[in-house]
Design an enzyme around this catalytic site. Sequence first.
Site, PDB file in Angstrom:
ATOM      1  CE  LYS A  65      -1.407   1.220   4.724  1.00 36.05           C
ATOM      2  NZ  LYS A  65      -0.335   0.583   5.649  1.00 36.05           N
ATOM      3  CG  HIS A 194       2.182  -0.901  11.986  1.00 37.12           C
ATOM      4  ND1 HIS A 194       2.623   0.262  12.067  1.00 37.12           N
ATOM      5  CD2 HIS A 194       2.273  -1.235  10.506  1.00 37.12           C
ATOM      6  CE1 HIS A 194       3.112   0.684  11.087  1.00 37.12           C
ATOM      7  NE2 HIS A 194       2.845  -0.055  10.197  1.00 37.12           N
ATOM      8  CD  GLU A 270       2.743  -6.658   8.297  1.00 34.55           C
ATOM      9  OE1 GLU A 270       2.079  -7.799   8.333  1.00 34.55           O
ATOM     10  OE2 GLU A 270       2.292  -5.633   8.899  1.00 34.55           O
TER      11      GLU A 270
HETATM   12  C1  LIG Z   1       0.978   0.352   6.193  1.00 32.37           C
HETATM   13  C2  LIG Z   1       1.037  -0.966   7.065  1.00 32.37           C
HETATM   14  C3  LIG Z   1       2.477  -1.296   6.890  1.00 32.37           C
HETATM   15  C4  LIG Z   1       3.600  -0.434   6.449  1.00 32.37           C
HETATM   16  O1  LIG Z   1       3.884   0.563   7.259  1.00 32.37           O
HETATM   17  P1  LIG Z   1       5.147   1.501   7.166  1.00 32.37           P
HETATM   18  O2  LIG Z   1       5.024   2.442   8.416  1.00 32.37           O
HETATM   19  O3  LIG Z   1       5.254   2.179   5.798  1.00 32.37           O
HETATM   20  O4  LIG Z   1       6.476   0.735   7.219  1.00 32.37           O
HETATM   21  C5  LIG Z   1       2.755  -2.448   7.382  1.00 32.37           C
HETATM   22  N1  LIG Z   1       1.565  -3.265   7.935  1.00 32.37           N
HETATM   23  C6  LIG Z   1       0.418  -3.054   7.835  1.00 32.37           C
HETATM   24  C7  LIG Z   1      -0.448  -3.822   8.301  1.00 32.37           C
HETATM   25  C8  LIG Z   1       0.008  -1.901   7.265  1.00 32.37           C
HETATM   26  O5  LIG Z   1      -1.286  -1.585   7.422  1.00 32.37           O
END
Ligand SMILES: *Cc1c(COP(=O)(O)O)cnc(C)c1O
Length: 459
Positions: A65, A194, A270
């Site tokens: 994304k 996250h 991620e």
């Molecule tokens: C958006 C998102 C990420 C990426 O996050 P960054 O801050 O760009 O590293 C990773 N995992 C999930 C589930 C997300 O929604």
Amino acid sequence: MRICGLEEKIHVVDNDVTVKEIIRDIVRSKEKADAFYIFDIGDLVNKVKIWKEQMPRVKPFYAVKCNDNLLLLETLAALGLCFDCASKVEIKKVMDLGVDPSRIIFANPIKMVSHIKYAMSQCVNLTTFDNELELYKIKSIHPSCKLVIRIRCDASSSLLSLGVKFGCDPYTEAPALLSLARDLDLSVVGVSFHVGSGCTEPTAFRRAISASASIFRLAEQLGFSNMYVLNIGGGFLGNKNSSLEQFSDIVNDALNEWFPPSSGVTIIAEPGRYFAETAFTLATKIYSIKNRPNEEHIMYFINEGFYGSFRGPILEQSTLVPPKPLFENSASPVVKSSLWGPTGGALDIIVDSINLPRMHMGDWITFENLGAYTIPVACTFNGFPLSKIFAVVNRRIWHKLKNLMPISEEHFTTEPIVATIKRARAESSDDVLWDDTDIEHTIQYPCLHLKKVFTSLEI
Ligand SMILES: *Cc1c(COP(=O)(O)O)cnc(C)c1O
């Protein structure tokens, strides 16, 4: 294999040429009048190298994304990365590159039924959850899917917190959810979190890894005997002023404490922003200027704005790297300035107060660090087009990449970008270069012009 259009190919450039020089060449040629991006594939390759050096135990699943540019995804796939997809279309996009479903995590905890069905049909077999209803959904559609419970553990400061929307409380909610998963005979295999995108409190990773260890113990007590995934999510800063070290030291230490190599747990992450942010530089052009009344303040209008590339960075209130005039002139006086986008929308302001050297119609301004949450978020509101992206790579990296599937020799061209731009225009019906700053006389003093109008009205 995909056949690339001319403009979509990766342009091979000399080893020591910089992105700024590439932009200057294009601008000097006068072949390009619209805003455009330079995507430096070498920067992306370097980020992957740094990640592997600094966090060798943590397998990155790139968060699609953040930036779903095809060449970016292809490069990451070629380098062996895995992917975090949040929807059916993202899964399809990644699988169309030839990526095996075992290299995908469907990491959206709240999923649409049709998307779960699609994931199952494609053998995508790893997903996250954070609530009861989703467990019932998975039970009825994709019961053999391996599950990772997403807990909430927010950094005290980040550009964008995700905790309000996703993640269950590790102490008050996780136990009941895990019991339900066990009663439904589902296969929970790990924990994810996250800490928030653009995390500026790296010790949040330590807290979250420690909380994850408790959930591992709890799950094992509840009878889940195959807990083998810890997913530490995204949040890693990627801009030129940050370093991965500020995260990797903390993450590596915490992993060694709670999930040492002897635990046999697979550690994944991620990252989105970390990989994509620095690889993209935007070049924009000033096409109108006005003075703010009664103030020494110049308003510049440029051909990219909030609804194009800037919505993400502006809404995140991130530290947009200060805009830089492409050709610096140290003799220009510095003036308080603002930068505005081209649409009629009142929100379409990029920077509302900044000191910049005095610039003129047709001057170019560049923005670095614009690769994260910019391109996929852009829209053509008010009829203004999206900026084209020109990918470049130096010869050294070209030789390394050119035969790594899904990248092939066909992806590259050694033709100079300027020649490609010229040819692409000649080959399309749009043979004219529409330059929005091309007027014969720049009107220096609008008030003189107005006076003339009043005179004629009096007659
Ligand atoms: C958006 C998102 C990420 C990426 O996050 P960054 O801050 O760009 O590293 C990773 N995992 C999930 C589930 C997300 O929604």
